[in-house]
Enzyme design. Structure first.
Site, PDB file in Angstrom:
ATOM      1  N   LYS A  96       0.877  -1.167   0.000  1.00 43.79           N
ATOM      2  CA  LYS A  96       0.000   0.000   0.000  1.00 43.79           C
ATOM      3  C   LYS A  96       0.915   1.217   0.000  1.00 43.79           C
ATOM      4  CE  LYS A  96      -2.980   2.808   2.765  1.00 43.79           C
ATOM      5  NZ  LYS A  96      -3.546   3.063   4.093  1.00 43.79           N
ATOM      6  N   ALA A 184      -9.364   5.494   3.848  1.00 39.46           N
ATOM      7  CA  ALA A 184      -9.207   6.700   4.667  1.00 39.46           C
ATOM      8  C   ALA A 184     -10.472   7.525   4.799  1.00 39.46           C
ATOM      9  CB  ALA A 184      -8.091   7.595   4.140  1.00 39.46           C
ATOM     10  N   GLY A 185     -10.713   7.929   6.032  1.00 37.61           N
ATOM     11  CA  GLY A 185     -11.760   8.911   6.311  1.00 37.61           C
ATOM     12  C   GLY A 185     -13.126   8.332   6.611  1.00 37.61           C
ATOM     13  N   ASN A 206      -9.735   1.690   9.508  1.00 38.86           N
ATOM     14  CA  ASN A 206      -8.885   1.468  10.680  1.00 38.86           C
ATOM     15  C   ASN A 206      -9.428   2.191  11.908  1.00 38.86           C
ATOM     16  OD1 ASN A 206      -5.305   1.140  11.158  1.00 38.86           O
ATOM     17  ND2 ASN A 206      -6.872   1.201  12.695  1.00 38.86           N
TER      18      ASN A 206
END
Lengths: 257, 65
Positions: A96, A184-185, A206
């Site tokens: 990644k 993300a986010g 996450n």
């Protein structure tokens, strides 16, 4: 079935392994999520504490695939070197790829990202680039040899969901055959469901799980949302419209005035 | 000689990277190494000479997002 770099995964939920209250909660959250792919990183190891060895043993026991990241890298050289080190330690050519451009938003430096992606693809890495929704950057990353894209939903750890819905839809429509993971986010399961409903192939979560009051229960909730979002996408959502349309038949309405 | 290991100064007697790792307590550990910013694969640690002032990074699997 989700297919990335000739690998099939049943779960469309990818999970990060950072920021959990404890290693046992991390283990339980991964199990509850059904994730078959988790992200990991490389950090300095102390010869005395050897903390990384314990962590690696926990991940190996889970029996999931790992996706090493280059988190924290701000230059092409740092990212490429970290990718080499990750390939050796984790025994995978998947990476990644993150090249961070700015501290406040952790926005990807898409120029450095592209340079690093070119190098790593040529060296045989299978690159998952953490990018924005920019169409031209996506096109260049694909030309460089990336066969998966990881556009951001919103800044890492922000929990703001899909910040630029129009841009993400345009990206999805422009490259319909490329596996895309919204990374993300994402803050709550409805954000994840929305990404899947739009046709994104998977989400990487996450903080939203790790920092929940009950991470294991939240991992479960995300798994359900991802499954629901994908099922909805496959079922073909209706087109929204501006005016109301009665759902109950008008013909046969009684005259009771 | 004095080398920097993960940013901290250490005195080591070892002349190659593999021996230095043993001496510093990394024996048998799953780690990746770099010397002066360049990746040194595990297979090359035995032949990688280290010199006074070298910067060594020893990285291990860690939580990541």
């Amino acid at each position: 079935m989700l297919r990335m770099y000739e690998t099939e995964l049943r779960s469309r939920l990818l999970l990060g392994t950072a920021r959990y209250p404890s290693p046992s909660i991390l283990t339980e959250a991964v199990k509850a999520s059904g994730a078959q792919l988790v992200t990991v990183s490389l950090r300095r190891e102390s010869g005395g504490e050897r903390a990384g060895q314990g962590f690696w043993s926990i991940i190996r026991d889970l029996g999931v695939r790992v996706l090493p990241n280059t988190a924290g890298c701000h230059s092409v050289k740092e990212a490429v070197t970290t990718a080499h080190m990750g390939r050796e330690v984790f025994g995978t050519s998947w990476v990644k790829l993150e090249v961070i451009g700015e501290e406040e938003t952790l926005q990807p430096d898409v120029f450095g990202l592209l340079d690093a992606a070119r190098i790593l693809c040529q060296e045989g890495f299978e690159v998952f680039p953490y990018t924005t929704e920019d169409l031209i950057v996506a096109e260049r990353l694909l030309e460089a040899g990336c066969r998966v894209l990881m556009p951001w939903g919103s800044p890492i750890g922000s929990g703001r969901g899909l910040n630029n819905l129009f841009g993400l839809k345009a990206l999805r429509a422009r490259f319909p055959a490329v596996p895309m993971v919204v990374d993300a986010g994402i803050g709550v399961p409805s954000h994840a469901a929305q990404a899947l409903e739009l046709g994104f192939d998977a989400v990487l979560i996450n903080t939203a799980v790790a920092q929940a009051r009950d991470p294991v229960a939240m991992a479960c909730a995300f798994a359900q949302a991802v499954a629901a979002g994908r099922a909805a996408y496959e079922a073909g959502p209706m087109e929204p419209r501006d005016l109301a349309v009665p759902s109950t038949p008008v013909i046969g309405t009684a005259f009771l005035a | 000689m004095r080398i920097l290991v993960n940013g901290a100064s250490h005195e080591v007697g070892a002349a190659d990277l593999a021996a230095a790792l043993e001496e510093l307590g990394y024996g048998g550990a799953v780690v990746a190494t770099a010397v002066n910013g360049e990746f040194v694969p595990a297979a090359q640690r035995r032949t990688a000479r280290i010199a006074d002032g070298d910067r060594i990074e020893v990285l291990a699997p860690m939580q990541g997002g």
